[in-house]
Write a protein that holds these residues in place. Sequence first.
Motif, PDB file in Angstrom:
ATOM      1  N   VAL A   1     -23.229  40.509  -6.764  1.00  0.00           N
ATOM      2  CA  VAL A   1     -21.897  39.992  -6.341  1.00  0.00           C
ATOM      3  C   VAL A   1     -21.975  40.356  -4.704  1.00  0.00           C
ATOM      4  N   SER A   2     -21.356  39.069  -4.184  1.00  0.00           N
ATOM      5  CA  SER A   2     -21.546  39.271  -3.209  1.00  0.00           C
ATOM      6  C   SER A   2     -19.976  38.538  -2.386  1.00  0.00           C
ATOM      7  N   THR A   3     -18.944  38.926  -1.336  1.00  0.00           N
ATOM      8  CA  THR A   3     -17.769  38.415  -0.813  1.00  0.00           C
ATOM      9  C   THR A   3     -18.584  37.754   1.075  1.00  0.00           C
ATOM     10  N   ALA A   4     -17.968  36.563   0.714  1.00  0.00           N
ATOM     11  CA  ALA A   4     -18.908  35.901   1.568  1.00  0.00           C
ATOM     12  C   ALA A   4     -18.351  34.358   2.083  1.00  0.00           C
ATOM     13  N   SER A   5     -18.487  34.334   3.384  1.00  0.00           N
ATOM     14  CA  SER A   5     -17.758  32.974   3.945  1.00  0.00           C
ATOM     15  C   SER A   5     -18.823  32.524   3.882  1.00  0.00           C
ATOM     16  N   PRO A   6     -19.005  30.951   2.733  1.00  0.00           N
ATOM     17  CA  PRO A   6     -19.704  29.529   2.102  1.00  0.00           C
ATOM     18  C   PRO A   6     -20.496  29.068   2.752  1.00  0.00           C
ATOM     19  N   PRO A   7     -21.457  28.120   2.541  1.00  0.00           N
ATOM     20  CA  PRO A   7     -21.403  26.958   3.200  1.00  0.00           C
ATOM     21  C   PRO A   7     -20.839  25.836   3.413  1.00  0.00           C
ATOM     22  N   ASP A   8     -20.890  24.963   4.171  1.00  0.00           N
ATOM     23  CA  ASP A   8     -20.272  24.039   4.341  1.00  0.00           C
ATOM     24  C   ASP A   8     -19.985  23.314   3.605  1.00  0.00           C
TER      25      ASP A   8
END
Length: 258
Positions: free
Chosen positions: A121-128
Amino acid sequence: MHLGSLDRSGDRAPYRQIADQLRAAITRGELVAGDKLPSEAQLMKHYEVARMTARQAIQELRSEGRVVAEQGRGVFVSQPVQVRRLASERFARRHREAGLAAFGVEAEKTGFTPRVDQLEVSTASPPDEIRDRLRLGDGGDVVVRSRRYLADGQPVETAVSYVPASIAAGSPIVADDTGPGGIYARLEELGHELDHFTEEVSARMPTADERRRLQLTDGVPVMVVLRTAYDTTGRPVEVCDTLKAAPAYVLEYDIPAR
């Protein structure tokens, strides 16, 4: 089992003829899950072929997922796991209210023992593509939940869920164990009553890493199911990118004719 003979005047390669006969024996039930196939030496002697020919025949069945090789023991008929996935049923609210997530619903109906492993589980900027599906615009992170699903201990599926961090932050969705009913139950508790889902289904060959995670032999395809969940306001609240071992699944759809 009874081994036949080869048609040496035909156009079909000998190794394919041997594979055909072994496959037919499995289909007829002469060889069942757990049974040992004839060894390369036995096939060589019976069919009067070279070792490479016998090996290619067995590899043909391995590539189809029908048999598995165990180091030092031989080649055995696979124990198929058939997960019946009824799309129109698995996300029903009554299941969430009963504390069941979708994979648990399938386990209850099909009779296998479910388990989740390799959870991250993580927090990230998603793929386009995910950003567009969630309508996040140029900004906004997502909570990413990546996991592998096992049926009777056998890997059958990997899934990655993307939930807008503006919804999930500080909720059980960021915990390893999201609680009874899974992500969708938590989304509804957060005020996002689910209205409908859309799914896109495709098939392809897996990458080397995907093949390793799902423990697939060469030549076995995967199904890709890309699902978006919408709440009653029409907002997309989750995208789930699922990779399924094709031999392990039956996808069933109940489509009203009206």
